[in-house]
Design an enzyme around this catalytic site. Structure first.
Site, PDB file in Angstrom:
ATOM      1  N   LYS A 191      46.358  33.544  52.939  1.00 39.91           N
ATOM      2  CA  LYS A 191      47.693  33.919  52.477  1.00 39.91           C
ATOM      3  C   LYS A 191      47.494  34.937  51.356  1.00 39.91           C
ATOM      4  O   LYS A 191      47.200  34.578  50.206  1.00 39.91           O
ATOM      5  CB  LYS A 191      48.406  32.661  51.957  1.00 39.91           C
ATOM      6  N   GLY A 244      43.848  33.409  41.252  1.00 44.49           N
ATOM      7  CA  GLY A 244      45.190  33.743  40.783  1.00 44.49           C
ATOM      8  C   GLY A 244      45.392  33.174  39.401  1.00 44.49           C
ATOM      9  O   GLY A 244      44.427  32.934  38.671  1.00 44.49           O
ATOM     10  N   SER A 245      46.642  32.927  39.060  1.00 43.13           N
ATOM     11  CA  SER A 245      46.941  32.504  37.691  1.00 43.13           C
ATOM     12  C   SER A 245      46.593  31.028  37.478  1.00 43.13           C
ATOM     13  O   SER A 245      46.568  30.231  38.420  1.00 43.13           O
ATOM     14  CB  SER A 245      48.419  32.731  37.408  1.00 43.13           C
ATOM     15  N   THR A 246      46.405  30.689  36.233  1.00 39.99           N
ATOM     16  CA  THR A 246      46.127  29.291  35.871  1.00 39.99           C
ATOM     17  C   THR A 246      47.324  28.406  36.227  1.00 39.99           C
ATOM     18  O   THR A 246      47.143  27.288  36.715  1.00 39.99           O
ATOM     19  CB  THR A 246      45.795  29.218  34.368  1.00 39.99           C
ATOM     20  N   GLY A 249      47.152  27.707  39.831  1.00 43.49           N
ATOM     21  CA  GLY A 249      45.964  26.882  40.065  1.00 43.49           C
ATOM     22  C   GLY A 249      46.246  25.412  39.792  1.00 43.49           C
ATOM     23  O   GLY A 249      45.858  24.528  40.558  1.00 43.49           O
ATOM     24  N   GLU A 267      39.665  30.120  40.832  1.00 43.63           N
ATOM     25  CA  GLU A 267      39.257  31.200  39.913  1.00 43.63           C
ATOM     26  C   GLU A 267      40.546  31.696  39.295  1.00 43.63           C
ATOM     27  O   GLU A 267      41.377  32.283  39.985  1.00 43.63           O
ATOM     28  CB  GLU A 267      38.566  32.342  40.679  1.00 43.63           C
ATOM     29  N   CYS A 302      41.188  39.896  35.519  1.00 45.48           N
ATOM     30  CA  CYS A 302      40.984  38.556  34.953  1.00 45.48           C
ATOM     31  C   CYS A 302      40.019  38.601  33.785  1.00 45.48           C
ATOM     32  O   CYS A 302      40.150  37.837  32.847  1.00 45.48           O
ATOM     33  CB  CYS A 302      40.481  37.616  36.036  1.00 45.48           C
TER      34      CYS A 302
HETATM   35  P1  NAD Z   1      49.523  34.278  41.016  1.00 49.40           P
HETATM   36  O1  NAD Z   1      48.936  32.964  40.625  1.00 49.40           O
HETATM   37  O2  NAD Z   1      50.918  34.558  40.664  1.00 49.40           O
HETATM   38  O3  NAD Z   1      49.417  34.454  42.601  1.00 49.40           O
HETATM   39  C1  NAD Z   1      48.198  34.286  43.267  1.00 49.40           C
HETATM   40  C2  NAD Z   1      48.478  33.823  44.666  1.00 49.40           C
HETATM   41  O4  NAD Z   1      49.049  32.529  44.621  1.00 49.40           O
HETATM   42  C3  NAD Z   1      49.450  34.708  45.437  1.00 49.40           C
HETATM   43  O5  NAD Z   1      49.014  34.830  46.760  1.00 49.40           O
HETATM   44  C4  NAD Z   1      50.744  33.909  45.354  1.00 49.40           C
HETATM   45  O6  NAD Z   1      51.639  34.166  46.414  1.00 49.40           O
HETATM   46  C5  NAD Z   1      50.205  32.509  45.433  1.00 49.40           C
HETATM   47  N1  NAD Z   1      51.127  31.479  44.937  1.00 49.40           N
HETATM   48  C6  NAD Z   1      52.087  31.608  43.994  1.00 49.40           C
HETATM   49  N2  NAD Z   1      52.733  30.431  43.843  1.00 49.40           N
HETATM   50  C7  NAD Z   1      52.166  29.554  44.700  1.00 49.40           C
HETATM   51  C8  NAD Z   1      52.400  28.179  45.006  1.00 49.40           C
HETATM   52  N3  NAD Z   1      53.355  27.471  44.397  1.00 49.40           N
HETATM   53  N4  NAD Z   1      51.611  27.596  45.945  1.00 49.40           N
HETATM   54  C9  NAD Z   1      50.635  28.291  46.566  1.00 49.40           C
HETATM   55  N5  NAD Z   1      50.397  29.597  46.337  1.00 49.40           N
HETATM   56  C10 NAD Z   1      51.152  30.218  45.404  1.00 49.40           C
HETATM   57  O7  NAD Z   1      48.509  35.369  40.461  1.00 49.40           O
HETATM   58  P2  NAD Z   1      48.627  36.941  40.611  1.00 49.40           P
HETATM   59  O8  NAD Z   1      49.730  37.387  39.736  1.00 49.40           O
HETATM   60  O9  NAD Z   1      48.639  37.343  42.046  1.00 49.40           O
HETATM   61  O10 NAD Z   1      47.212  37.410  40.027  1.00 49.40           O
HETATM   62  C11 NAD Z   1      46.973  37.508  38.688  1.00 49.40           C
HETATM   63  C12 NAD Z   1      46.203  36.284  38.205  1.00 49.40           C
HETATM   64  O11 NAD Z   1      44.991  36.156  38.945  1.00 49.40           O
HETATM   65  C13 NAD Z   1      45.787  36.422  36.766  1.00 49.40           C
HETATM   66  O12 NAD Z   1      46.001  35.205  36.093  1.00 49.40           O
HETATM   67  C14 NAD Z   1      44.300  36.713  36.863  1.00 49.40           C
HETATM   68  O13 NAD Z   1      43.543  36.360  35.749  1.00 49.40           O
HETATM   69  C15 NAD Z   1      43.914  35.919  38.057  1.00 49.40           C
HETATM   70  N6  NAD Z   1      42.642  36.413  38.612  1.00 49.40           N
HETATM   71  C16 NAD Z   1      41.533  35.661  38.419  1.00 49.40           C
HETATM   72  C17 NAD Z   1      40.301  36.109  38.901  1.00 49.40           C
HETATM   73  C18 NAD Z   1      39.073  35.278  38.721  1.00 49.40           C
HETATM   74  O14 NAD Z   1      38.108  35.511  39.438  1.00 49.40           O
HETATM   75  N7  NAD Z   1      39.048  34.330  37.800  1.00 49.40           N
HETATM   76  C19 NAD Z   1      40.229  37.328  39.577  1.00 49.40           C
HETATM   77  C20 NAD Z   1      41.396  38.070  39.761  1.00 49.40           C
HETATM   78  C21 NAD Z   1      42.603  37.592  39.274  1.00 49.40           C
END
Ligand code: NAD
Length: 503
Positions: A191, A244-246, A249, A267, A302
């Site tokens: 996804k 994605g975001s904490t 997560g 991550e 990130c």
């Molecule tokens: P996000 O958490 O908003 O979205 C990430 C993914 O999660 C998207 O595909 C989104 O559609 C999905 N998502 C959102 N809500 C969900 C839910 N309730 N259930 C399941 N999936 C859901 O993050 P973003 O804005 O796309 O990316 C930015 C974040 O990613 C930042 O916090 C960044 O630090 C982090 N990031 C971390 C790393 C790492 O390796 N640690 C690398 C890149 C980005």
């Protein structure tokens, strides 16, 4: 490399053939949701194309397809070397279509074409090749047992893996997840982030061409609530691999607990401290790295080194020199090969970054560079590289992950204070320090609570070393390197009785 005009002409042509439907069972299919969403070009604010907005019905179909492919066993029982060859072919195909894919990514997320080509695409190819070559180099083990039994310790694919990705490095992070998942014999349902669905759909099509059997790699675009959540709650998904975001997560951990207790690897976010001691060996080099670490990818990283801790004796000099560093990262048209910075990914991200700039001012930090929108006439979500000095670690701009080109400069008096400030964060993804003192380099890097520490460099990385965070930056395994396969495999112990004795 093509000129800006040539890229623009290619973009106009390519837009006509974007893949926009769900990819399930080895074919593009209409979304069962019967819904679509606008995929926006952040450099113009205009819709590029309409993409399928998958929901629970599409996720169900994709998971069924992935499960059926796993049970059929064509992929998981394939000799590892052959699975590896398929990944190598996929890497070749992606490289063959490099202009198309780099352009796709630039249009989708606004990252300058020089980087989608030389970083995202190349890292995607490198990852697939690295894991393709690893395929027949993963050995199982035998336990040191008494002679009447054999204790086999084998790795098995977990089964169906749900992959959920962010938008800041779509191709690259997709490869970090799917390469180790596929090479160990799993089926995948991906996804992608709603801001960046296009490259994943094209890569799925190329994976089929490379020889990935139908159903082994499926892609369902859609938003987090409608498509991500049902994937993470699905009882027939064995593992979720997420970047994605904490905040999201944490939700995924809850969903696992509410459903089948699937394995979850995360991550997540970061707030990297970048510490410049007075004895930094080459301040010019360190400051260029500060620019890269904070303003590259418009700060949407990130690992962004957004907290710059500077020993007080060099603080004023650093702040003064940073203006020239920031001026090197002014945004431009992402299709222009000369541009080093593009727009933020969407209007929401622009609103977030703008809000934090206002918070920085109202909480008492000094705005010393930038702080405003840029290139507004383009309709895109551009913002100037921004620097605050006089920041205290308690301020919102120093505590929260802004995910934009905003740097906070924080002075410190001695090593102990630097460490205290550096570790005073809920995150633990990465940290950097600059010093000529070898003993201090060891002492401070050991005391920093972060998954990666850079000494006298920033963002050094390679597929040979694992990547992932401590604390609220990550949980449940690492991306990259041979350790990544741990996330996608179960260890099984088999006891075989081969003689008399024992129990
Ligand atoms: P996000 O958490 O908003 O979205 C990430 C993914 O999660 C998207 O595909 C989104 O559609 C999905 N998502 C959102 N809500 C969900 C839910 N309730 N259930 C399941 N999936 C859901 O993050 P973003 O804005 O796309 O990316 C930015 C974040 O990613 C930042 O916090 C960044 O630090 C982090 N990031 C971390 C790393 C790492 O390796 N640690 C690398 C890149 C980005």
């Amino acid at each position: 490399m093509k000129t800006r005009e040539e890229w623009a002409a290619a973009a106009a042509e390519q837009t006509k053939s974007f893949k926009t439907r769900c990819y399930i069972g080895g074919a593009f299919v209409e979304p069962r949701s019967e819904k679509t969403f606008d995929c926006i070009n952040p450099a113009t604010g205009r819709a590029l194309v309409q993409v399928a907005a998958g929901d629970v019905r599409d996720i169900d179909a994709a998971v069924s397809s992935a499960r059926a492919a796993f049970e059929r066993g064509l992929w998981r029982n394939m000799p590892p070397r052959r699975r590896g060859q398929v990944l190598l072919r996929l890497a070749d195909l992606i490289e063959h279509h490099r202009d198309e894919l780099a352009l796709l990514e630039t249009l989708d997320i606004g990252k300058p074409i020089r980087y989608t080509d030389r970083v995202d695409l190349e890292q995607c190819v490198y990852t697939l090749r690295w894991f393709g070559e690893l395929a027949d180099k993963l050995y199982d083990e035998m336990a040191p047992t008494p002679p009447h039994v054999v204790g086999l310790i084998t790795r098995e694919p977990v089964g169906v893996v749900g992959v959920i990705t962010p938008w800041n490095f779509p191709m690259m992070i997709t490869a970090w997840k799917i390469a180790p998942a596929l090479v160990t014999g799993n089926s995948v349902v991906l996804k992608p982030a709603e801001q960046s669905p296009l490259s994943a759909l094209r890569i799925a099509e190329l994976a089929r061409e490379a020889g990935v059997p139908p159903g082994v790699f499926n892609v369902v675009p859609g938003d987090g609530e409608s498509a991500g959540k049902p994937l993470a709650l699905h009882d027939d998904v064995d593992a979720i691999a997420f970047t994605g975001s904490t905040a999201v997560g944490k939700k995924l951990l809850t969903y696992a607990g509410e459903s089948n207790m699937k394995r979850v690897s995360l991550e997540t976010g970061g707030k990297t401290p970048n510490i410049i001691f007075a004895d930094a060996p080459d301040l010019g080099f360190a400051l260029r790295a500060v620019g890269f670490s904070t303003f590259w990818n418009t700060g949407q990283m990130c690992v962004a080194g957004s907290r710059l801790l500077v020993e007080r004796s060099r603080h004023d000099e650093v702040v003064e020199r940073l203006a020239a560093v920031a001026a090197d990262w002014l945004p431009g048209d992402p299709l222009d090969p000369a541009s080093k910075a593009g727009p933020l990914v969407d209007s929401e991200q622009l609103a977030t970054v703008t809000r934090y700039i206002e918070l920085g001012k109202s909480e008492g930090a000094a705005l010393v560079y930038g702080g405003a929108r840029a290139l507004e006439q383009s309709g895109g979500y551009f913002v100037q590289p921004t620097i605050f000095s006089g920041v205290q670690n308690e301020m919102s701009i120093a505590r929260d992950e802004i995910f934009g080109p905003v740097l906070s400069v924080i002075p410190f008096d001695d090593e102990a204070e630097a460490l205290r400030i550096a570790n005073d964060t809920r995150y633990g993804l990465s940290a950097a320090l600059w010093t000529s003192n070898l003993a201090r380099a060891h002492r401070v890097s050991a005391a920093l609570r972060a998954g990666t520490v850079w000494v006298n460099n920033f963002d050094q990385a390679d597929m040979t070393a694992p990547f992932g965070g401590f604390k609220a930056s990550g949980n449940g395994g690492k991306d990259k390197s041979k350790w990544a396969v741990d996330k996608y495999t179960n260890l099984k112990t088999t006891w075989i009785n081969i003689g008399k004795g024992g129990r």
